[in-house]
Design an enzyme around this catalytic site. Structure first.
Site, PDB file in Angstrom:
ATOM      1  N   GLU A 193      -4.196  -1.667  11.492  1.00 12.26           N
ATOM      2  CA  GLU A 193      -3.532  -1.297  10.237  1.00 12.26           C
ATOM      3  C   GLU A 193      -4.360  -0.225   9.518  1.00 12.26           C
ATOM      4  O   GLU A 193      -5.577  -0.145   9.701  1.00 12.26           O
ATOM      5  CB  GLU A 193      -3.392  -2.586   9.399  1.00 12.26           C
ATOM      6  CG  GLU A 193      -2.838  -2.450   8.014  1.00 12.26           C
ATOM      7  CD  GLU A 193      -1.393  -1.978   7.938  1.00 12.26           C
ATOM      8  OE1 GLU A 193      -1.121  -0.880   8.460  1.00 12.26           O
ATOM      9  OE2 GLU A 193      -0.571  -2.655   7.305  1.00 12.26           O
TER      10      GLU A 193
ATOM     11  N   ASP B  53      -3.855  -4.263   1.369  1.00  6.67           N
ATOM     12  CA  ASP B  53      -3.819  -4.208  -0.082  1.00  6.67           C
ATOM     13  C   ASP B  53      -3.595  -5.644  -0.595  1.00  6.67           C
ATOM     14  O   ASP B  53      -4.538  -6.414  -0.678  1.00  6.67           O
ATOM     15  CB  ASP B  53      -2.679  -3.241  -0.445  1.00  6.67           C
ATOM     16  CG  ASP B  53      -2.529  -2.987  -1.917  1.00  6.67           C
ATOM     17  OD1 ASP B  53      -3.472  -3.228  -2.661  1.00  6.67           O
ATOM     18  OD2 ASP B  53      -1.454  -2.525  -2.340  1.00  6.67           O
TER      19      ASP B  53
HETATM   20  P1  5GP Z   1       0.046  -4.897   1.463  1.00  9.79           P
HETATM   21  O1  5GP Z   1       1.218  -5.607   2.079  1.00  9.79           O
HETATM   22  O2  5GP Z   1      -1.288  -5.336   2.016  1.00  9.79           O
HETATM   23  O3  5GP Z   1       0.100  -4.963  -0.040  1.00  9.79           O
HETATM   24  O4  5GP Z   1       0.261  -3.388   1.732  1.00  9.79           O
HETATM   25  C1  5GP Z   1      -0.077  -2.761   2.904  1.00  9.79           C
HETATM   26  C2  5GP Z   1       0.617  -1.428   2.962  1.00  9.79           C
HETATM   27  O5  5GP Z   1       0.739  -0.854   1.670  1.00  9.79           O
HETATM   28  C3  5GP Z   1      -0.194  -0.440   3.777  1.00  9.79           C
HETATM   29  O6  5GP Z   1       0.159  -0.487   5.134  1.00  9.79           O
HETATM   30  C4  5GP Z   1       0.188   0.875   3.125  1.00  9.79           C
HETATM   31  O7  5GP Z   1       1.366   1.364   3.714  1.00  9.79           O
HETATM   32  C5  5GP Z   1       0.479   0.513   1.700  1.00  9.79           C
HETATM   33  N1  5GP Z   1      -0.652   0.817   0.804  1.00  9.79           N
HETATM   34  C6  5GP Z   1      -1.478  -0.047   0.192  1.00  9.79           C
HETATM   35  N2  5GP Z   1      -2.410   0.581  -0.548  1.00  9.79           N
HETATM   36  C7  5GP Z   1      -2.167   1.900  -0.373  1.00  9.79           C
HETATM   37  C8  5GP Z   1      -2.822   3.090  -0.850  1.00  9.79           C
HETATM   38  O8  5GP Z   1      -3.811   3.101  -1.576  1.00  9.79           O
HETATM   39  N3  5GP Z   1      -2.267   4.265  -0.432  1.00  9.79           N
HETATM   40  C9  5GP Z   1      -1.179   4.334   0.377  1.00  9.79           C
HETATM   41  N4  5GP Z   1      -0.749   5.540   0.728  1.00  9.79           N
HETATM   42  N5  5GP Z   1      -0.562   3.237   0.853  1.00  9.79           N
HETATM   43  C10 5GP Z   1      -1.054   2.034   0.483  1.00  9.79           C
END
Ligand code: 5GP
Length: 173
Positions: free
Chosen positions: A95, A99
């Site tokens: 990955e 986040d």
């Molecule tokens: P989660 O489900 O862990 O909240 O999010 C994961 C996804 O959110 C990552 O694969 C990515 O696509 C997006 N994401 C999370 N933080 C960022 C960030 O700082 N920048 C970008 N461009 N995408 C993020």
């Protein structure tokens, strides 16, 4: 317009990618990996890390989306599922950034139901301050603060993915 200095330079990225690949190579010695890239974001990290991992592997991809602009929606859409059968295989999910952890938690549970021999998670960036679910990360490149990052596969509205470095995104109005 792209301005300012990188948050992580090309050199920092490549050094860390090689270190992660070394750990993976030693942990999986004698085994074969099914490396699964999570698209689109992981495409660049995936392409970099697989070329340094020294154990045999097959590769496959999942295309998922969970993000609306800069807010994690928690809703997950699988646009393309794996083509490989994961049963009995050593799956390594690759990955770009973790986040809230919702995406990987969802994908992990989905893959565990398919009975892999093992399942590990490798992320280049780990944004720990925003975690909503407790998820074990086996390999993480860098811990990052709660800032919106672009480049090295990461986008803002599908732009900036091609930057070879990582930058903090800031809209200039
Ligand atoms: P989660 O489900 O862990 O909240 O999010 C994961 C996804 O959110 C990552 O694969 C990515 O696509 C997006 N994401 C999370 N933080 C960022 C960030 O700082 N920048 C970008 N461009 N995408 C993020």
């Amino acid at each position: 317009m792209i301005k300012g200095k990188p948050f992580l330079t090309v050199e920092q990225i490549q050094t860390r990618v090689k270190e992660l690949a070394e750990s993976i190579s030693s942990d999986y010695e004698g085994k074969e990996i099914l490396a699964v890239g999570i698209l689109k974001g992981a495409f660049m990290f995936f392409a970099d890390i697989v070329r340094y991992v020294q154990v045999p592997m097959d590769i496959d991809f999942l295309i998922v989306s969970s993000y609306v602009r800069t807010q994690s929606s928690g809703e997950m859409k699988i646009h393309a599922d794996l083509r490989e059968n994961v049963s009995g295989r050593h799956v390594l999910l690759i990955e770009d950034i973790v986040d809230t952890g919702l995406t990987l938690n969802y994908l992990k549970n989905m893959i565990l139901k398919r009975n892999p021999a093992s399942l590990k998670i490798c992320t280049f960036l780990d944004k720990k301050p925003r975690r909503k679910v407790d998820i074990h990360i086996d390999y993480a490149g860098y811990e990052v603060p709660d800032k919106y990052l672009v480049g090295y596969g990461l986008d803002y509205e599908n732009k900036f993915r091609n930057l070879p470095y990582i930058a903090v995104f800031k809209e200039i109005t």
